[in-house]
Write a protein that holds these residues in place. Sequence first.
Motif, PDB file in Angstrom:
ATOM      1  N   PRO A   1       0.846  -1.203   0.000  1.00  0.00           N
ATOM      2  CA  PRO A   1       0.000   0.000   0.000  1.00  0.00           C
ATOM      3  C   PRO A   1       0.877   1.248   0.000  1.00  0.00           C
ATOM      4  O   PRO A   1       2.005   1.209   0.500  1.00  0.00           O
ATOM      5  N   PRO A   2       0.387   2.365  -0.540  1.00  0.00           N
ATOM      6  CA  PRO A   2       1.185   3.593  -0.559  1.00  0.00           C
ATOM      7  C   PRO A   2       1.636   3.974   0.852  1.00  0.00           C
ATOM      8  O   PRO A   2       0.847   3.911   1.789  1.00  0.00           O
ATOM      9  N   GLY A   3       2.900   4.321   0.980  1.00  0.00           N
ATOM     10  CA  GLY A   3       3.430   4.746   2.274  1.00  0.00           C
ATOM     11  C   GLY A   3       3.829   3.606   3.199  1.00  0.00           C
ATOM     12  O   GLY A   3       4.355   3.847   4.270  1.00  0.00           O
ATOM     13  N   ALA A   4       3.590   2.360   2.794  1.00  0.00           N
ATOM     14  CA  ALA A   4       3.922   1.224   3.665  1.00  0.00           C
ATOM     15  C   ALA A   4       5.379   0.830   3.485  1.00  0.00           C
ATOM     16  O   ALA A   4       5.974   1.043   2.437  1.00  0.00           O
ATOM     17  N   ASN A   5       5.950   0.280   4.559  1.00  0.00           N
ATOM     18  CA  ASN A   5       7.280  -0.315   4.421  1.00  0.00           C
ATOM     19  C   ASN A   5       7.118  -1.826   4.562  1.00  0.00           C
ATOM     20  O   ASN A   5       5.995  -2.330   4.517  1.00  0.00           O
ATOM     21  N   ARG A   6       8.176  -2.527   4.728  1.00  0.00           N
ATOM     22  CA  ARG A   6       8.071  -3.989   4.781  1.00  0.00           C
ATOM     23  C   ARG A   6       8.061  -4.522   6.214  1.00  0.00           C
ATOM     24  O   ARG A   6       8.351  -5.691   6.449  1.00  0.00           O
ATOM     25  N   ILE A   7       7.730  -3.668   7.170  1.00  0.00           N
ATOM     26  CA  ILE A   7       7.661  -4.085   8.570  1.00  0.00           C
ATOM     27  C   ILE A   7       6.228  -4.491   8.895  1.00  0.00           C
ATOM     28  O   ILE A   7       5.290  -3.752   8.633  1.00  0.00           O
ATOM     29  N   LEU A   8       6.068  -5.684   9.438  1.00  0.00           N
ATOM     30  CA  LEU A   8       4.752  -6.154   9.847  1.00  0.00           C
ATOM     31  C   LEU A   8       4.616  -6.005  11.354  1.00  0.00           C
ATOM     32  O   LEU A   8       5.522  -6.345  12.099  1.00  0.00           O
ATOM     33  N   PHE A   9       3.471  -5.517  11.795  1.00  0.00           N
ATOM     34  CA  PHE A   9       3.174  -5.386  13.217  1.00  0.00           C
ATOM     35  C   PHE A   9       2.094  -6.405  13.537  1.00  0.00           C
ATOM     36  O   PHE A   9       1.015  -6.364  12.953  1.00  0.00           O
ATOM     37  N   VAL A  10       2.388  -7.345  14.419  1.00  0.00           N
ATOM     38  CA  VAL A  10       1.459  -8.432  14.727  1.00  0.00           C
ATOM     39  C   VAL A  10       0.984  -8.278  16.165  1.00  0.00           C
ATOM     40  O   VAL A  10       1.793  -8.246  17.087  1.00  0.00           O
ATOM     41  N   LYS A  11      -0.337  -8.149  16.328  1.00  0.00           N
ATOM     42  CA  LYS A  11      -0.908  -7.975  17.662  1.00  0.00           C
ATOM     43  C   LYS A  11      -1.560  -9.263  18.142  1.00  0.00           C
ATOM     44  O   LYS A  11      -1.800 -10.171  17.371  1.00  0.00           O
ATOM     45  N   ASN A  12      -1.865  -9.278  19.420  1.00  0.00           N
ATOM     46  CA  ASN A  12      -2.652 -10.345  20.040  1.00  0.00           C
ATOM     47  C   ASN A  12      -1.932 -11.691  20.041  1.00  0.00           C
ATOM     48  O   ASN A  12      -2.559 -12.744  19.965  1.00  0.00           O
ATOM     49  N   LEU A  13      -0.602 -11.654  20.156  1.00  0.00           N
ATOM     50  CA  LEU A  13       0.167 -12.902  20.249  1.00  0.00           C
ATOM     51  C   LEU A  13       0.080 -13.457  21.668  1.00  0.00           C
ATOM     52  O   LEU A  13      -0.093 -12.711  22.628  1.00  0.00           O
ATOM     53  N   ASN A  14       0.245 -14.761  21.780  1.00  0.00           N
ATOM     54  CA  ASN A  14       0.331 -15.387  23.095  1.00  0.00           C
ATOM     55  C   ASN A  14       1.542 -14.820  23.828  1.00  0.00           C
ATOM     56  O   ASN A  14       2.590 -14.592  23.226  1.00  0.00           O
ATOM     57  N   TYR A  15       1.412 -14.582  25.131  1.00  0.00           N
ATOM     58  CA  TYR A  15       2.508 -13.975  25.895  1.00  0.00           C
ATOM     59  C   TYR A  15       3.743 -14.867  25.956  1.00  0.00           C
ATOM     60  O   TYR A  15       4.839 -14.389  26.188  1.00  0.00           O
ATOM     61  N   GLN A  16       3.562 -16.174  25.738  1.00  0.00           N
ATOM     62  CA  GLN A  16       4.703 -17.098  25.810  1.00  0.00           C
ATOM     63  C   GLN A  16       5.376 -17.324  24.454  1.00  0.00           C
ATOM     64  O   GLN A  16       6.303 -18.107  24.353  1.00  0.00           O
ATOM     65  N   ILE A  17       4.932 -16.620  23.416  1.00  0.00           N
ATOM     66  CA  ILE A  17       5.474 -16.867  22.075  1.00  0.00           C
ATOM     67  C   ILE A  17       6.951 -16.469  22.017  1.00  0.00           C
ATOM     68  O   ILE A  17       7.386 -15.561  22.726  1.00  0.00           O
ATOM     69  N   THR A  18       7.701 -17.190  21.215  1.00  0.00           N
ATOM     70  CA  THR A  18       9.124 -16.873  21.067  1.00  0.00           C
ATOM     71  C   THR A  18       9.392 -16.401  19.634  1.00  0.00           C
ATOM     72  O   THR A  18       8.581 -16.634  18.726  1.00  0.00           O
TER      73      THR A  18
END
Length: 105
Positions: free
Chosen positions: A11-28
């Motif tokens: 999308p216009p103005g986007a970079n290649r960084i993904l922001f992922v929310k709502n992950l399990n607190y124990q995720i590695t």
Amino acid sequence: MAMQRPTSKLPPGANRILFVKNLNYQITGEDLYDLFGRYGSIRQIRIGAKNALDHLNGFHLQERYIVVLYHMPAKQDAAAAKAELARREEELARLKQTHDIKDDD
């Protein structure tokens, strides 16, 4: 005639960084590499909450020392959350004693 693979446009103005929310607190980071690595190369994974927790627990902010904890959903074991809070409060008390900091109550 050679067929080209369709390229997904950002999308216009986007970079290649993904922001992922709502992950399990124990995720590695390894869990995330396993999943996201199936779809392309990954340069870096940063799990920001742990970094903030490690650095900001006990931070002096506007005349108070803040306590930073992971949010525990209500269904989580309340005893575990209380034990973690007690442990962090003890750690904070030890830091205050080490640096000779008095409460202004």
